[in-house]
Design a protein around this motif. Sequence first.
Motif, mmCIF file in Angstrom:
data_model
loop_
_atom_site.group_PDB
_atom_site.id
_atom_site.type_symbol
_atom_site.label_atom_id
_atom_site.label_comp_id
_atom_site.label_asym_id
_atom_site.label_seq_id
_atom_site.Cartn_x
_atom_site.Cartn_y
_atom_site.Cartn_z
ATOM 1 N N PRO A 61 0.823 -1.210 0.000
ATOM 2 C CA PRO A 61 0.000 0.000 0.000
ATOM 3 C C PRO A 61 0.857 1.260 0.000
ATOM 4 C CG PRO A 61 0.142 -0.830 2.225
ATOM 5 C CD PRO A 61 0.911 -1.793 1.344
ATOM 6 N N LEU A 62 0.322 2.303 -0.626
ATOM 7 C CA LEU A 62 0.965 3.618 -0.600
ATOM 8 C C LEU A 62 0.247 4.447 0.446
ATOM 9 C CD1 LEU A 62 1.351 4.303 -4.425
ATOM 10 C CD2 LEU A 62 3.091 3.533 -2.833
ATOM 11 N N LYS A 63 0.924 4.741 1.527
ATOM 12 C CA LYS A 63 0.324 5.511 2.622
ATOM 13 C C LYS A 63 0.565 6.990 2.376
ATOM 14 C CE LYS A 63 1.469 1.650 5.557
ATOM 15 N NZ LYS A 63 2.500 1.152 6.444
ATOM 16 N N THR A 64 0.477 7.768 3.403
ATOM 17 C CA THR A 64 0.685 9.204 3.261
ATOM 18 C C THR A 64 2.147 9.563 3.417
ATOM 19 O OG1 THR A 64 0.322 9.514 5.619
ATOM 20 C CG2 THR A 64 -1.609 9.710 4.174
ATOM 21 N N LYS A 65 2.464 10.777 3.022
ATOM 22 C CA LYS A 65 3.824 11.284 3.188
ATOM 23 C C LYS A 65 4.087 11.519 4.659
ATOM 24 C CE LYS A 65 5.624 14.098 0.344
ATOM 25 N NZ LYS A 65 5.996 15.232 -0.488
ATOM 26 N N LYS A 66 5.292 11.209 5.086
ATOM 27 C CA LYS A 66 5.706 11.432 6.464
ATOM 28 C C LYS A 66 6.802 12.488 6.479
ATOM 29 C CE LYS A 66 4.997 6.549 7.475
ATOM 30 N NZ LYS A 66 5.684 5.315 7.828
ATOM 31 N N LYS A 67 7.346 12.710 7.648
ATOM 32 C CA LYS A 67 8.437 13.667 7.806
ATOM 33 C C LYS A 67 9.676 13.141 7.075
ATOM 34 C CE LYS A 67 11.032 14.153 11.479
ATOM 35 N NZ LYS A 67 11.560 14.299 12.803
ATOM 36 N N PRO A 68 10.379 13.984 6.320
ATOM 37 C CA PRO A 68 11.582 13.510 5.623
ATOM 38 C C PRO A 68 12.693 13.158 6.607
ATOM 39 C CG PRO A 68 11.344 15.870 5.362
ATOM 40 C CD PRO A 68 10.112 15.382 6.048
ATOM 41 N N SER A 69 13.660 12.409 6.122
ATOM 42 C CA SER A 69 14.756 11.982 6.980
ATOM 43 C C SER A 69 15.638 13.166 7.354
ATOM 44 C CB SER A 69 15.598 10.916 6.277
ATOM 45 O OG SER A 69 16.251 11.473 5.159
ATOM 46 N N ILE A 70 16.296 13.015 8.487
ATOM 47 C CA ILE A 70 17.286 13.998 8.915
ATOM 48 C C ILE A 70 18.565 13.710 8.127
ATOM 49 C CG2 ILE A 70 18.665 14.803 10.865
ATOM 50 C CD1 ILE A 70 16.373 13.804 12.664
ATOM 51 N N ILE A 71 19.235 14.754 7.657
ATOM 52 C CA ILE A 71 20.462 14.563 6.890
ATOM 53 C C ILE A 71 21.631 15.157 7.668
ATOM 54 C CG2 ILE A 71 21.691 15.079 4.750
ATOM 55 C CD1 ILE A 71 19.030 15.193 3.335
ATOM 56 N N TYR A 72 22.654 14.323 7.865
ATOM 57 C CA TYR A 72 23.880 14.749 8.532
ATOM 58 C C TYR A 72 25.035 14.644 7.549
ATOM 59 C CZ TYR A 72 21.400 14.018 12.957
ATOM 60 O OH TYR A 72 20.496 14.076 13.995
ATOM 61 N N LYS A 73 25.923 15.626 7.588
ATOM 62 C CA LYS A 73 27.155 15.556 6.802
ATOM 63 C C LYS A 73 28.281 15.199 7.756
ATOM 64 C CE LYS A 73 29.925 17.885 3.402
ATOM 65 N NZ LYS A 73 30.042 19.030 2.523
ATOM 66 N N LEU A 74 28.931 14.070 7.478
ATOM 67 C CA LEU A 74 29.995 13.585 8.339
ATOM 68 C C LEU A 74 31.344 13.997 7.784
ATOM 69 C CD1 LEU A 74 28.829 9.904 8.944
ATOM 70 C CD2 LEU A 74 28.255 11.943 10.260
ATOM 71 N N GLY A 75 32.151 14.593 8.634
ATOM 72 C CA GLY A 75 33.541 14.859 8.303
ATOM 73 C C GLY A 75 34.390 13.872 9.075
ATOM 74 N N LYS A 76 35.671 13.986 8.944
ATOM 75 C CA LYS A 76 36.545 13.079 9.682
ATOM 76 C C LYS A 76 36.338 13.243 11.190
ATOM 77 C CE LYS A 76 41.112 11.272 8.858
ATOM 78 N NZ LYS A 76 42.397 11.515 8.245
ATOM 79 N N HIS A 77 36.156 14.489 11.617
ATOM 80 C CA HIS A 77 35.950 14.756 13.043
ATOM 81 C C HIS A 77 34.691 15.570 13.307
ATOM 82 C CE1 HIS A 77 39.942 13.226 13.818
ATOM 83 N NE2 HIS A 77 40.409 14.005 12.854
ATOM 84 N N THR A 78 34.043 16.092 12.279
ATOM 85 C CA THR A 78 32.925 17.002 12.461
ATOM 86 C C THR A 78 31.608 16.361 12.067
ATOM 87 O OG1 THR A 78 33.220 17.904 10.243
ATOM 88 C CG2 THR A 78 34.350 19.036 12.052
ATOM 89 N N LEU A 79 30.522 16.954 12.556
ATOM 90 C CA LEU A 79 29.159 16.542 12.234
ATOM 91 C C LEU A 79 28.361 17.804 11.981
ATOM 92 C CD1 LEU A 79 26.916 14.296 12.251
ATOM 93 C CD2 LEU A 79 26.570 14.914 14.634
ATOM 94 N N GLN A 80 27.681 17.854 10.833
ATOM 95 C CA GLN A 80 26.896 19.033 10.509
ATOM 96 C C GLN A 80 25.509 18.576 10.093
ATOM 97 O OE1 GLN A 80 28.444 21.236 7.187
ATOM 98 N NE2 GLN A 80 26.993 22.896 7.424
ATOM 99 N N ARG A 81 24.463 19.139 10.715
ATOM 100 C CA ARG A 81 23.094 18.795 10.336
ATOM 101 C C ARG A 81 22.677 19.663 9.157
ATOM 102 N NH1 ARG A 81 17.732 17.799 13.989
ATOM 103 N NH2 ARG A 81 16.298 17.778 12.227
ATOM 104 N N ILE A 82 22.293 18.995 8.057
ATOM 105 C CA ILE A 82 21.901 19.698 6.831
ATOM 106 C C ILE A 82 20.398 19.952 6.807
ATOM 107 C CG2 ILE A 82 21.899 19.570 4.310
ATOM 108 C CD1 ILE A 82 24.707 19.742 5.473
ATOM 109 N N ARG A 83 19.609 18.932 7.188
ATOM 110 C CA ARG A 83 18.140 19.067 7.205
ATOM 111 C C ARG A 83 17.596 18.411 8.450
ATOM 112 N NH1 ARG A 83 14.987 16.287 2.426
ATOM 113 N NH2 ARG A 83 15.675 14.423 3.453
#
Length: 144
Positions: A122-144
């Motif tokens: 079944p095709l349900k409704t749209k939900k909240k999109p995924s959270i996107i993280y950008k990973l660096g060697k030592h850093t973490l940045q939230r994109i969405r």
Amino acid sequence: MLKNKVFLTQTDTTIGFVSQNAERLTEIKQRPPHKYYIKAVNSLKTLKTFTRIPSNHKNRVRRARKSTFIMPDGHSYRVIRDTHHLLLLNRLQWAYTTSANLSGQPYDEIFAKEAADIIVTPLKTKKKPSIIYKLGKHTLQRIR
């Protein structure tokens, strides 16, 4: 056989196109060809065949739910845990995933059903999109 097909299915976050053929997805969505797609994988073992996760982020990736990670090489991956979506991904092991709409447009069910080769119900409704993280060697940045 299944590698060139475009599936319309309920993903873990939204209704979307799933395929192992990025060119077909680019053609259907009328999207610029230089943009990367999120690669959905069925397990951490499959993820390890594509990329190396920076040591500082291994626990975060392993425990994440509905999160996409952009690796230092610029490619993005999401490990799928949703049982409905895993039924398809266990057959494919990995697939490019994207929302079921034209690039920059809202979801249109008629367009989505015409563009897909196979519709997984079944095709349900749209939900909240995924959270996107950008990973660096030592850093973490939230994109969405």
